[in-house]
Motif scaffolding. Structure first.
Motif, PDB file in Angstrom:
ATOM      1  N   GLN A 217       0.345  -1.609  17.535  1.00  0.00           N
ATOM      2  CA  GLN A 217      -0.583  -0.788  18.310  1.00  0.00           C
ATOM      3  C   GLN A 217      -1.137   0.399  17.527  1.00  0.00           C
ATOM      4  O   GLN A 217      -2.253   0.835  17.780  1.00  0.00           O
ATOM      5  CB  GLN A 217       0.095  -0.291  19.586  1.00  0.00           C
ATOM      6  CG  GLN A 217       0.373  -1.408  20.560  1.00  0.00           C
ATOM      7  CD  GLN A 217       1.009  -0.905  21.840  1.00  0.00           C
ATOM      8  OE1 GLN A 217       1.260   0.274  22.014  1.00  0.00           O
ATOM      9  NE2 GLN A 217       1.268  -1.828  22.756  1.00  0.00           N
ATOM     10  N   THR A 218      -0.346   0.930  16.597  1.00  0.00           N
ATOM     11  CA  THR A 218      -0.781   2.087  15.812  1.00  0.00           C
ATOM     12  C   THR A 218      -0.320   1.934  14.368  1.00  0.00           C
ATOM     13  O   THR A 218       0.579   1.138  14.073  1.00  0.00           O
ATOM     14  CB  THR A 218      -0.189   3.411  16.357  1.00  0.00           C
ATOM     15  OG1 THR A 218       1.237   3.367  16.205  1.00  0.00           O
ATOM     16  CG2 THR A 218      -0.558   3.647  17.813  1.00  0.00           C
ATOM     17  N   LYS A 219      -0.920   2.704  13.501  1.00  0.00           N
ATOM     18  CA  LYS A 219      -0.495   2.758  12.101  1.00  0.00           C
ATOM     19  C   LYS A 219       0.969   3.178  12.031  1.00  0.00           C
ATOM     20  O   LYS A 219       1.749   2.624  11.252  1.00  0.00           O
ATOM     21  CB  LYS A 219      -1.382   3.746  11.338  1.00  0.00           C
ATOM     22  CG  LYS A 219      -0.949   4.015   9.921  1.00  0.00           C
ATOM     23  CD  LYS A 219      -1.856   5.062   9.291  1.00  0.00           C
ATOM     24  CE  LYS A 219      -1.193   5.780   8.161  1.00  0.00           C
ATOM     25  NZ  LYS A 219      -2.036   6.812   7.557  1.00  0.00           N
ATOM     26  N   GLN A 220       1.344   4.122  12.860  1.00  0.00           N
ATOM     27  CA  GLN A 220       2.716   4.614  12.851  1.00  0.00           C
ATOM     28  C   GLN A 220       3.700   3.519  13.249  1.00  0.00           C
ATOM     29  O   GLN A 220       4.767   3.382  12.654  1.00  0.00           O
ATOM     30  CB  GLN A 220       2.850   5.830  13.775  1.00  0.00           C
ATOM     31  CG  GLN A 220       2.141   7.061  13.276  1.00  0.00           C
ATOM     32  CD  GLN A 220       0.628   7.058  13.546  1.00  0.00           C
ATOM     33  OE1 GLN A 220       0.092   6.195  14.228  1.00  0.00           O
ATOM     34  NE2 GLN A 220      -0.062   8.030  12.989  1.00  0.00           N
ATOM     35  N   GLU A 221       3.334   2.727  14.243  1.00  0.00           N
ATOM     36  CA  GLU A 221       4.208   1.629  14.661  1.00  0.00           C
ATOM     37  C   GLU A 221       4.361   0.605  13.539  1.00  0.00           C
ATOM     38  O   GLU A 221       5.453   0.102  13.291  1.00  0.00           O
ATOM     39  CB  GLU A 221       3.631   0.960  15.913  1.00  0.00           C
ATOM     40  CG  GLU A 221       4.535  -0.110  16.481  1.00  0.00           C
ATOM     41  CD  GLU A 221       3.942  -0.781  17.710  1.00  0.00           C
ATOM     42  OE1 GLU A 221       3.948  -2.023  17.742  1.00  0.00           O
ATOM     43  OE2 GLU A 221       3.486  -0.071  18.616  1.00  0.00           O
TER      44      GLU A 221
ATOM     45  N   GLU B  48      -2.946   8.669   3.181  1.00  0.00           N
ATOM     46  CA  GLU B  48      -4.173   8.125   2.592  1.00  0.00           C
ATOM     47  C   GLU B  48      -4.421   6.667   2.973  1.00  0.00           C
ATOM     48  O   GLU B  48      -5.467   6.115   2.663  1.00  0.00           O
ATOM     49  CB  GLU B  48      -4.110   8.265   1.069  1.00  0.00           C
ATOM     50  CG  GLU B  48      -4.063   9.716   0.616  1.00  0.00           C
ATOM     51  CD  GLU B  48      -3.811   9.864  -0.879  1.00  0.00           C
ATOM     52  OE1 GLU B  48      -3.666   8.842  -1.579  1.00  0.00           O
ATOM     53  OE2 GLU B  48      -3.752  11.014  -1.328  1.00  0.00           O
ATOM     54  N   ILE B  49      -3.463   6.054   3.642  1.00  0.00           N
ATOM     55  CA  ILE B  49      -3.580   4.638   4.015  1.00  0.00           C
ATOM     56  C   ILE B  49      -4.150   4.538   5.430  1.00  0.00           C
ATOM     57  O   ILE B  49      -3.775   5.294   6.313  1.00  0.00           O
ATOM     58  CB  ILE B  49      -2.196   3.959   3.968  1.00  0.00           C
ATOM     59  CG1 ILE B  49      -1.593   4.072   2.559  1.00  0.00           C
ATOM     60  CG2 ILE B  49      -2.304   2.497   4.399  1.00  0.00           C
ATOM     61  CD1 ILE B  49      -0.134   3.664   2.489  1.00  0.00           C
ATOM     62  N   ASN B  50      -5.070   3.585   5.620  1.00  0.00           N
ATOM     63  CA  ASN B  50      -5.600   3.358   6.962  1.00  0.00           C
ATOM     64  C   ASN B  50      -5.530   1.867   7.309  1.00  0.00           C
ATOM     65  O   ASN B  50      -5.273   1.027   6.452  1.00  0.00           O
ATOM     66  CB  ASN B  50      -7.022   3.915   7.097  1.00  0.00           C
ATOM     67  CG  ASN B  50      -7.994   3.252   6.146  1.00  0.00           C
ATOM     68  OD1 ASN B  50      -8.090   2.020   6.099  1.00  0.00           O
ATOM     69  ND2 ASN B  50      -8.722   4.045   5.382  1.00  0.00           N
ATOM     70  N   MET B  51      -5.749   1.583   8.556  1.00  0.00           N
ATOM     71  CA  MET B  51      -5.631   0.204   9.042  1.00  0.00           C
ATOM     72  C   MET B  51      -6.658  -0.724   8.409  1.00  0.00           C
ATOM     73  O   MET B  51      -6.399  -1.917   8.249  1.00  0.00           O
ATOM     74  CB  MET B  51      -5.727   0.166  10.562  1.00  0.00           C
ATOM     75  CG  MET B  51      -4.554   0.854  11.256  1.00  0.00           C
ATOM     76  SD  MET B  51      -2.973   0.066  10.948  1.00  0.00           S
ATOM     77  CE  MET B  51      -2.606  -0.559  12.579  1.00  0.00           C
ATOM     78  N   ASN B  52      -7.835  -0.195   8.046  1.00  0.00           N
ATOM     79  CA  ASN B  52      -8.836  -1.026   7.370  1.00  0.00           C
ATOM     80  C   ASN B  52      -8.295  -1.548   6.044  1.00  0.00           C
ATOM     81  O   ASN B  52      -8.480  -2.721   5.706  1.00  0.00           O
ATOM     82  CB  ASN B  52     -10.117  -0.232   7.109  1.00  0.00           C
ATOM     83  CG  ASN B  52     -10.925  -0.019   8.358  1.00  0.00           C
ATOM     84  OD1 ASN B  52     -10.932  -0.855   9.260  1.00  0.00           O
ATOM     85  ND2 ASN B  52     -11.606   1.116   8.429  1.00  0.00           N
ATOM     86  N   GLN B  53      -7.641  -0.676   5.280  1.00  0.00           N
ATOM     87  CA  GLN B  53      -7.069  -1.085   3.994  1.00  0.00           C
ATOM     88  C   GLN B  53      -5.999  -2.159   4.186  1.00  0.00           C
ATOM     89  O   GLN B  53      -5.943  -3.125   3.420  1.00  0.00           O
ATOM     90  CB  GLN B  53      -6.433   0.115   3.280  1.00  0.00           C
ATOM     91  CG  GLN B  53      -7.398   1.151   2.793  1.00  0.00           C
ATOM     92  CD  GLN B  53      -6.640   2.377   2.314  1.00  0.00           C
ATOM     93  OE1 GLN B  53      -6.086   3.113   3.117  1.00  0.00           O
ATOM     94  NE2 GLN B  53      -6.605   2.561   1.003  1.00  0.00           N
TER      95      GLN B  53
ATOM     96  N   LEU C 281       0.830  -1.209   0.000  1.00  0.00           N
ATOM     97  CA  LEU C 281       0.000   0.000   0.000  1.00  0.00           C
ATOM     98  C   LEU C 281       0.864   1.259   0.000  1.00  0.00           C
ATOM     99  O   LEU C 281       0.546   2.244  -0.674  1.00  0.00           O
ATOM    100  CB  LEU C 281      -0.951   0.004   1.198  1.00  0.00           C
ATOM    101  CG  LEU C 281      -2.157  -0.910   1.066  1.00  0.00           C
ATOM    102  CD1 LEU C 281      -2.860  -1.074   2.407  1.00  0.00           C
ATOM    103  CD2 LEU C 281      -3.116  -0.383   0.016  1.00  0.00           C
ATOM    104  N   MET C 282       1.959   1.221   0.742  1.00  0.00           N
ATOM    105  CA  MET C 282       2.854   2.372   0.797  1.00  0.00           C
ATOM    106  C   MET C 282       3.475   2.652  -0.568  1.00  0.00           C
ATOM    107  O   MET C 282       3.734   3.797  -0.913  1.00  0.00           O
ATOM    108  CB  MET C 282       3.942   2.129   1.839  1.00  0.00           C
ATOM    109  CG  MET C 282       4.760   3.339   2.171  1.00  0.00           C
ATOM    110  SD  MET C 282       5.860   2.932   3.565  1.00  0.00           S
ATOM    111  CE  MET C 282       6.880   4.379   3.579  1.00  0.00           C
ATOM    112  N   GLU C 283       3.706   1.613  -1.340  1.00  0.00           N
ATOM    113  CA  GLU C 283       4.259   1.779  -2.682  1.00  0.00           C
ATOM    114  C   GLU C 283       3.219   2.340  -3.646  1.00  0.00           C
ATOM    115  O   GLU C 283       3.569   2.990  -4.627  1.00  0.00           O
ATOM    116  CB  GLU C 283       4.798   0.441  -3.198  1.00  0.00           C
ATOM    117  CG  GLU C 283       6.045  -0.009  -2.466  1.00  0.00           C
ATOM    118  CD  GLU C 283       6.477  -1.427  -2.798  1.00  0.00           C
ATOM    119  OE1 GLU C 283       5.686  -2.185  -3.410  1.00  0.00           O
ATOM    120  OE2 GLU C 283       7.604  -1.793  -2.433  1.00  0.00           O
ATOM    121  N   GLU C 284       1.943   2.109  -3.355  1.00  0.00           N
ATOM    122  CA  GLU C 284       0.867   2.514  -4.257  1.00  0.00           C
ATOM    123  C   GLU C 284       0.238   3.862  -3.899  1.00  0.00           C
ATOM    124  O   GLU C 284      -0.282   4.552  -4.763  1.00  0.00           O
ATOM    125  CB  GLU C 284      -0.239   1.452  -4.248  1.00  0.00           C
ATOM    126  CG  GLU C 284       0.194   0.097  -4.751  1.00  0.00           C
ATOM    127  CD  GLU C 284      -0.810  -1.005  -4.456  1.00  0.00           C
ATOM    128  OE1 GLU C 284      -1.858  -0.742  -3.827  1.00  0.00           O
ATOM    129  OE2 GLU C 284      -0.527  -2.149  -4.848  1.00  0.00           O
TER     130      GLU C 284
END
Length: 149
Positions: A58-62, A36-41, A28-31
């Motif tokens: 624990q988090t998207k950032q982690e 714009e990316i979330n944990m659901n995706q 996802l990060m490449e695309e």
């Protein structure tokens, strides 16, 4: 990266699940842009429930910190291989062949620092800094050895 996972029980299953989540986040990060990316995706792409992602990160950032660390480690391995195979010329070659993911990693670190780090615990930030330090110390050592040849 759709997987039909049942509950991960063994260490091997858990590692496979974690790797699948990381691979999905990396893809996802490449695309897409990070914001714009979330944990659901990520969960959907990995074929797991959103709550499962949070069991591992624990988090998207982690989660993205782990993706970034893998990016740095991969670049280090390619750099060292290029330098060992091509000497000093490998330094230039390796630096010129930095992947887009690595570039995005650097971009996120430099532009999202405040937002990014506030959602990562002190221990995770320390572990990341130590891992990055170790990566660059190894790169420095290999580079110095090649320059002295």
């Amino acid at each position: 990266m759709k997987n039909d996972f049942k509950k991960a029980i063994t260490s091997t299953q858990k590692l496979k699940r974690r790797d699948s989540i990381l691979a999905s986040a990396k893809q996802l990060m490449e695309e897409e842009k990070y914001n714009e990316i979330n944990m659901n995706q990520i969960a959907k792409k990995a074929g797991v429930a959103k709550g499962t992602v949070y069991l591992y990160f624990q988090t998207k950032q982690e989660l993205f910190l782990s993706v970034m660390l893998e990016s740095f480690q991969l670049w280090k391995e390619k750099y060292i291989l290029a330098v060992r195979q091509h000497g000093v010329d490998g330094i230039y070659e390796s630096c010129m062949n930095v992947s887009d993911l690595f570039r995005k990693t650097i971009y996120i670190i430099t532009t999202e620092t405040e937002n990014f780090t506030k959602n990562i615990g002190t221990e995770k930030r320390r572990e990341f800094r130590e891992a990055i330090k170790d990566i660059f110390l190894e790169i420095d050592k290999v580079t110095e050895q090649q320059i002295k040849k």
